[in-house]
Each structure stands twice: as C-alpha cells, then as structure tokens.
Design an enzyme around this catalytic site. Sequence first.
Site, PDB file in Angstrom:
ATOM      1  N   ASN A  12     -21.520  12.877 -35.645  1.00 35.86           N
ATOM      2  CA  ASN A  12     -21.248  14.278 -35.340  1.00 35.86           C
ATOM      3  C   ASN A  12     -22.533  14.919 -34.845  1.00 35.86           C
ATOM      4  O   ASN A  12     -23.422  15.233 -35.629  1.00 35.86           O
ATOM      5  CB  ASN A  12     -20.737  14.991 -36.602  1.00 35.86           C
ATOM      6  CG  ASN A  12     -20.499  16.476 -36.355  1.00 35.86           C
ATOM      7  OD1 ASN A  12     -20.645  16.969 -35.232  1.00 35.86           O
ATOM      8  ND2 ASN A  12     -20.132  17.181 -37.410  1.00 35.86           N
ATOM      9  N   LYS A  14     -22.932  17.772 -33.561  1.00 36.89           N
ATOM     10  CA  LYS A  14     -22.936  19.218 -33.821  1.00 36.89           C
ATOM     11  C   LYS A  14     -23.439  19.967 -32.573  1.00 36.89           C
ATOM     12  O   LYS A  14     -23.204  19.523 -31.422  1.00 36.89           O
ATOM     13  CB  LYS A  14     -23.748  19.536 -35.075  1.00 36.89           C
ATOM     14  CG  LYS A  14     -23.219  18.771 -36.298  1.00 36.89           C
ATOM     15  CD  LYS A  14     -23.826  19.220 -37.592  1.00 36.89           C
ATOM     16  CE  LYS A  14     -23.274  18.396 -38.737  1.00 36.89           C
ATOM     17  NZ  LYS A  14     -23.797  18.850 -40.051  1.00 36.89           N
ATOM     18  N   HIS A  96     -14.258  20.706 -40.596  1.00 35.69           N
ATOM     19  CA  HIS A  96     -15.660  20.531 -40.999  1.00 35.69           C
ATOM     20  C   HIS A  96     -16.113  21.768 -41.791  1.00 35.69           C
ATOM     21  O   HIS A  96     -15.717  22.901 -41.493  1.00 35.69           O
ATOM     22  CB  HIS A  96     -16.553  20.326 -39.781  1.00 35.69           C
ATOM     23  CG  HIS A  96     -17.915  19.844 -40.137  1.00 35.69           C
ATOM     24  ND1 HIS A  96     -18.894  20.689 -40.603  1.00 35.69           N
ATOM     25  CD2 HIS A  96     -18.458  18.619 -40.148  1.00 35.69           C
ATOM     26  CE1 HIS A  96     -19.985  19.994 -40.858  1.00 35.69           C
ATOM     27  NE2 HIS A  96     -19.744  18.737 -40.603  1.00 35.69           N
ATOM     28  N   GLU A  98     -18.688  23.417 -41.723  1.00 32.18           N
ATOM     29  CA  GLU A  98     -19.300  24.462 -40.910  1.00 32.18           C
ATOM     30  C   GLU A  98     -18.248  25.306 -40.202  1.00 32.18           C
ATOM     31  O   GLU A  98     -18.465  26.491 -39.926  1.00 32.18           O
ATOM     32  CB  GLU A  98     -20.285  23.825 -39.916  1.00 32.18           C
ATOM     33  CG  GLU A  98     -21.519  23.291 -40.633  1.00 32.18           C
ATOM     34  CD  GLU A  98     -22.146  22.058 -40.011  1.00 32.18           C
ATOM     35  OE1 GLU A  98     -23.012  21.443 -40.650  1.00 32.18           O
ATOM     36  OE2 GLU A  98     -21.745  21.690 -38.883  1.00 32.18           O
ATOM     37  N   GLU A 166     -16.990  15.217 -47.261  1.00 31.30           N
ATOM     38  CA  GLU A 166     -18.349  15.688 -46.986  1.00 31.30           C
ATOM     39  C   GLU A 166     -18.697  16.821 -47.955  1.00 31.30           C
ATOM     40  O   GLU A 166     -18.401  17.998 -47.685  1.00 31.30           O
ATOM     41  CB  GLU A 166     -18.442  16.195 -45.550  1.00 31.30           C
ATOM     42  CG  GLU A 166     -18.171  15.136 -44.490  1.00 31.30           C
ATOM     43  CD  GLU A 166     -18.721  15.514 -43.133  1.00 31.30           C
ATOM     44  OE1 GLU A 166     -18.397  16.602 -42.621  1.00 31.30           O
ATOM     45  OE2 GLU A 166     -19.509  14.733 -42.586  1.00 31.30           O
ATOM     46  N   GLY A 172     -26.844  18.090 -44.359  1.00 31.95           N
ATOM     47  CA  GLY A 172     -28.071  18.640 -43.788  1.00 31.95           C
ATOM     48  C   GLY A 172     -29.158  18.942 -44.792  1.00 31.95           C
ATOM     49  O   GLY A 172     -30.177  19.553 -44.453  1.00 31.95           O
ATOM     50  N   SER A 212     -25.914  13.746 -45.403  1.00 26.53           N
ATOM     51  CA  SER A 212     -27.270  13.168 -45.499  1.00 26.53           C
ATOM     52  C   SER A 212     -27.293  11.648 -45.521  1.00 26.53           C
ATOM     53  O   SER A 212     -28.144  11.033 -46.167  1.00 26.53           O
ATOM     54  CB  SER A 212     -28.003  13.737 -46.717  1.00 26.53           C
ATOM     55  OG  SER A 212     -28.254  15.121 -46.521  1.00 26.53           O
TER      56      SER A 212
HETATM   57  O1  LIG Z   1     -21.940  17.274 -41.261  1.00 25.18           O
HETATM   58  C1  LIG Z   1     -22.050  16.074 -41.336  1.00 25.18           C
HETATM   59  C2  LIG Z   1     -23.207  15.403 -42.032  1.00 25.18           C
HETATM   60  O2  LIG Z   1     -24.416  15.925 -41.523  1.00 25.18           O
HETATM   61  P1  LIG Z   1     -25.813  15.268 -42.030  1.00 25.18           P
HETATM   62  O3  LIG Z   1     -25.653  13.768 -41.889  1.00 25.18           O
HETATM   63  O4  LIG Z   1     -26.843  15.840 -41.115  1.00 25.18           O
HETATM   64  O5  LIG Z   1     -25.961  15.692 -43.474  1.00 25.18           O
HETATM   65  N1  LIG Z   1     -21.130  15.281 -40.757  1.00 25.18           N
HETATM   66  O6  LIG Z   1     -20.050  15.834 -40.119  1.00 25.18           O
END
Ligand SMILES: O=C(COP(=O)(O)O)NO
Length: 250
Positions: A12, A14, A96, A98, A166, A172, A212
Amino acid sequence: MAGSGKFFVGGNWKCNGTKESISKLVSDLNSATLESDVDVVVSPPFVYIDQVKNSLTDRIDIAAQNCWIGKGGAFTGEISVEQLKDIGCKWVVLGHSERRHVIGEDDQFIGKKAAYALSQGVGVIACIGELLEEREAGKTFDVCFQQLKAYADAVSSWDNIVIAYEPVWAIGTGKVASPEQAQEVHAAVRNWLSKNVSAEVASKTRIIYGGSVNGGNSADLAKKEDIDGFLVGGASLKGPEFATIINSVT
Ligand SMILES: O=C(COP(=O)(O)O)NO
C-alpha cells in the site's frame, strides 16, 4: 477468485511517490525473484496506476486504494470501479483505517463499496482493525467483528475477498504487533467467518496482517498458522525489502 496463491502480499503505497521514484520502485520490483505461491499486488496512488500498470511485470497485480460506491457519473472527484478496471486494476483496498479515522468512512459505507466492487469483478482487500484505546479497553474483538459484519451484511460472495487485519496502533508507528497478538486476532476472525459465514469461507479466505511489517519481522509473523500474508505500507516503497517480505511468507 483473482489470484489463487496460498498467500497474499499487498504493498500500500498510500499518498506517496513521484513519477521518478515510482519508476525506480517498479524497476526494482521487476528485477526481484518472487516466491510462486504468493499473490502480490501493489497499490499506487490513483494518478500513477496507469504508469505502473504499463511498466510493472505481470507477476504483480494492481490494487486501487479506494473506489466510488457505485456506477460512475456526476460524482465530482470520485473514481469508479469501472474506470479502475479499465486501467487494469484487479483489486481495491477498502476500509483502511486512514479512510475510517481520517476521512470518516463508516462501516456501512465501506460494506456497500465492497459489494459494488465485487459485483464488477474487482477483488476487495477488506481492512479491519482497532484503535489503541479500543485494545486497551478490551474491545479488539468487538471492533473487528463489527467491521467484519458490515462486510458480511453487504457482500454475496467471499470468493474475491482478502481480509487485512491492521491494528491502527501498529500502522506507521514501528510498533508491530507481536506474532502472538496478530495470531490471536487472525484466529478469532477465522472463527467468526466459520460461525457467521461458512466453514469453507473461513478455510479459504486469506487473512493478512498489516502494521509496521518490515524485512526484519515478517518471517516470525508469517510462521503463525492464521497469518496468510501482509499488507505493507512504508516498507513496500523499498523494492528489495518488499521482495524480502514477499519471500518470507512461504
Ligand atoms: O497501512 C498499512 C501499514 O502501513 P505500515 O506498514 O507503514 O505500518 N497498510 O495498509
């Protein structure tokens, strides 16, 4: 089902990248040797999907990071599943954290998006996960099951769905879930599927972990019975490390 590998790893990207940086990342991915029983997708920002699709090896599929909830039309700023298919997307990441906690999408909205994407033949990487305060309050399973139910209430088939657990507190932050923490939730998700959908769906649905993940911790996570792969953020922007993660899941 889009992809028939036992494992699944998504990258991803992003809201990251430039034409130049993505060209380098694609070049690194094209030169990587990848385990055969892992379905691999990368998820570029919308504006770079065409560039990636036209330069990336066919070994790796493309996922969009979002889609509109229905057929295209007078929806300024939105991108329809039909348009994503038109440029070669086989998957879409939905739910997601976010999109849930930054943009404000709710469970039902996400579920309807998933149903529409599947109806158009696009696979769904269905994200779930709890906030730190929800985990600390002992609500991890309640939150994940509520998010799962919203998908289950909306979709009519699980053939083209990959579930991505997740934990928001791991995204992150560098604070990866321990293999035991991740396995506990993955097993509970699989059990929920068995009880609320079917034993067959529970058995065949790939449940992947995100939060992560990197080249140093993926192998230990992948050893767990119910961890079928990863949805990788930051580390997927580094081609060689993403390849290391992919090859660690078998
Ligand atoms: O959002 C994430 C994970 O992000 P990280 O690996 O940067 O923690 N995957 O969709």
